[in-house]
Design a protein around this motif. Structure first.
Motif, PDB file in Angstrom:
ATOM      1  N   ASN A   1      53.171   4.193  12.722  1.00  0.00           N
ATOM      2  CA  ASN A   1      54.460   2.908  13.091  1.00  0.00           C
ATOM      3  C   ASN A   1      53.683   2.098  13.506  1.00  0.00           C
ATOM      4  OD1 ASN A   1      55.480   3.215   9.975  1.00  0.00           O
ATOM      5  ND2 ASN A   1      56.729   4.437  10.536  1.00  0.00           N
ATOM      6  N   SER A   2      53.824   0.763  14.049  1.00  0.00           N
ATOM      7  CA  SER A   2      53.987   0.349  15.565  1.00  0.00           C
ATOM      8  C   SER A   2      54.696  -0.631  15.205  1.00  0.00           C
ATOM      9  CB  SER A   2      52.436   0.703  16.421  1.00  0.00           C
ATOM     10  OG  SER A   2      52.994  -0.705  18.157  1.00  0.00           O
ATOM     11  N   GLU A   3      55.687  -1.021  16.079  1.00  0.00           N
ATOM     12  CA  GLU A   3      55.968  -2.643  15.869  1.00  0.00           C
ATOM     13  C   GLU A   3      55.101  -3.825  17.175  1.00  0.00           C
ATOM     14  OE1 GLU A   3      59.952  -3.258  18.175  1.00  0.00           O
ATOM     15  OE2 GLU A   3      60.945  -1.533  16.449  1.00  0.00           O
TER      16      GLU A   3
ATOM     17  N   PHE B   1      49.502   3.256   7.878  1.00  0.00           N
ATOM     18  CA  PHE B   1      48.848   3.031   9.109  1.00  0.00           C
ATOM     19  C   PHE B   1      49.575   1.445   9.327  1.00  0.00           C
ATOM     20  CE2 PHE B   1      45.785   5.930   8.444  1.00  0.00           C
ATOM     21  CZ  PHE B   1      45.684   7.017   9.415  1.00  0.00           C
ATOM     22  N   ASN B   2      50.307   1.358  10.149  1.00  0.00           N
ATOM     23  CA  ASN B   2      51.583   0.181   9.488  1.00  0.00           C
ATOM     24  C   ASN B   2      51.557  -1.054  10.790  1.00  0.00           C
ATOM     25  OD1 ASN B   2      52.324   0.513   7.476  1.00  0.00           O
ATOM     26  ND2 ASN B   2      53.855   2.030   7.821  1.00  0.00           N
ATOM     27  N   THR B   3      51.032  -2.183  11.081  1.00  0.00           N
ATOM     28  CA  THR B   3      50.721  -2.316  12.669  1.00  0.00           C
ATOM     29  C   THR B   3      51.890  -3.605  12.809  1.00  0.00           C
ATOM     30  OG1 THR B   3      49.560  -3.178  14.420  1.00  0.00           O
ATOM     31  CG2 THR B   3      49.082  -4.173  12.109  1.00  0.00           C
TER      32      THR B   3
ATOM     33  N   ASP C   1      58.172  -7.382  11.985  1.00  0.00           N
ATOM     34  CA  ASP C   1      57.090  -8.729  11.096  1.00  0.00           C
ATOM     35  C   ASP C   1      58.077  -9.217  12.306  1.00  0.00           C
ATOM     36  OD1 ASP C   1      56.221  -6.798   8.657  1.00  0.00           O
ATOM     37  OD2 ASP C   1      59.172  -6.896   8.158  1.00  0.00           O
ATOM     38  N   ASP C   2      57.247  -9.281  13.205  1.00  0.00           N
ATOM     39  CA  ASP C   2      57.929 -10.845  14.538  1.00  0.00           C
ATOM     40  C   ASP C   2      56.151 -10.833  15.189  1.00  0.00           C
ATOM     41  OD1 ASP C   2      57.447  -8.361  15.918  1.00  0.00           O
ATOM     42  OD2 ASP C   2      60.193  -9.182  16.643  1.00  0.00           O
ATOM     43  N   GLY C   3      55.303 -10.606  15.066  1.00  0.00           N
ATOM     44  CA  GLY C   3      54.270 -10.824  15.938  1.00  0.00           C
ATOM     45  C   GLY C   3      53.121 -10.839  15.327  1.00  0.00           C
TER      46      GLY C   3
ATOM     47  N   ARG D   1      48.024  -1.853   7.260  1.00  0.00           N
ATOM     48  CA  ARG D   1      48.906  -2.610   6.865  1.00  0.00           C
ATOM     49  C   ARG D   1      49.685  -3.595   8.323  1.00  0.00           C
ATOM     50  NH1 ARG D   1      53.402  -0.614   2.654  1.00  0.00           N
ATOM     51  NH2 ARG D   1      53.680   0.499   4.600  1.00  0.00           N
ATOM     52  N   GLY D   2      49.268  -4.090   7.645  1.00  0.00           N
ATOM     53  CA  GLY D   2      50.238  -5.248   8.739  1.00  0.00           C
ATOM     54  C   GLY D   2      51.504  -6.184   8.318  1.00  0.00           C
ATOM     55  N   GLY D   3      51.929  -6.939   9.582  1.00  0.00           N
ATOM     56  CA  GLY D   3      53.607  -7.163   8.791  1.00  0.00           C
ATOM     57  C   GLY D   3      53.395  -7.992   7.653  1.00  0.00           C
TER      58      GLY D   3
END
Length: 275
Positions: A45-47, A64-66, A70-72, A92-94
């Protein structure tokens, strides 16, 4: 960052265990080549953004969650000197669908491959996506799949295991020679608009009863070739205009249903068993 002067990150847990790598503060997560001793699961995970150097993983579940807050506007970058090997994988993206999933190496999934939540999924020169035994989906909350390779390269999207291949709208900022989409089961294409040649093969192992090739508008500056299995029980549903710069061809036994015009610069060919 777990990458500088690191050859590999090895997951040594037993089958069914899970490792989590979690970056916060909208900052980059950068990882060296991922390997495993058995078949554990992995979640990254990464913000912010994620950069992956490579993977040679077994049959676990790999997420793999970038931009997972959900704010960028972030990027999930997939690299490998050879093939990025995973089990049942999700990239997956946001949820805002303004992220980029940038794929610079072949990805092979042992079972399913899902790529979702992105403004753009970019496939670099000669990058191929493959599932060995499961569904291949690049459509959920994906605005576009972009082919960025130059002339002399090609892209192949290949689903196996008699499972569905589902793809968002495909276009190109590059000029790859061809895009080939294969499935041992069904194929669903939102649309395609590329500079050169398009090949789409549903039921390409010729053993799925009533397989379906479904497509919206298809445009190629070169040729368009569509095929289903030779078992003569499949269907092509063409739900938009077809525009081929050179030839348009349909082969093997199928019902051809078109709700749009079909235009080909140098001719149209239909196999004798197409009805």
């Amino acid at each position: 960052s777990v990458v500088t002067n690191i050859t590999a990150i090895n997951l040594s847990g037993a089958n069914g265990t899970t490792n989590i790598i979690d970056g916060n503060g909208d900052a980059l997560v950068t990882l060296a080549n991922l390997t495993d001793t058995n078949n554990p699961n992995l979640t990254v995970n990464s913000e912010g953004s994620i950069t992956l150097a490579g993977a040679d993983l077994g049959t676990g579940t790999h997420l793999f969650n970038t931009d997972n807050d959900d704010d960028g506007t972030e990027t999930l970058q997939v690299n490998d000197a050879a093939t990025f090997n995973v089990g049942a994988a999700t990239f997956r993206g946001g949820t805002g669908t303004n992220d980029t999933i940038d794929i610079n190496a072949d990805i092979t999934a042992a079972t399913t491959l899902t790529i979702q939540n992105a403004a753009t999924v970019d496939l670099a020169a000669s990058v191929d996506l493959t599932t060995t035994n499961g569904a291949l989906s690049v459509v959920s909350n994906v605005t576009a799949i972009n082919l960025s390779g130059a002339a002399g390269t090609s892209n192949v999207i290949d689903g196996n295991g008699d499972a569905l291949v589902t793809l968002a709208a495909i276009s190109d900022t590059g000029t790859p020679d061809s895009l080939t989409v294969n499935s041992e089961g069904n194929v669903t294409l939102v649309s395609v608009d590329i500079a050169k040649n398009l090949i789409v093969n549903a039921d390409n192992d010729n053993d799925t009863a009533s397989a379906t090739l479904t497509a919206g508008a298809l445009t190629a500056g070169g040729s368009i070739a569509l095929s289903t299995g030779t078992d003569n029980n499949d269907t092509a549903n063409l739900n938009g205009a077809i525009n081929a710069g050179t030839t348009f061809a349909v082969s093997n036994g199928q019902a051809l249903i078109s709700s749009g015009t079909i235009t080909a610069g140098t001719g149209q060919t239909y196999g004798s068993n197409v009805f």
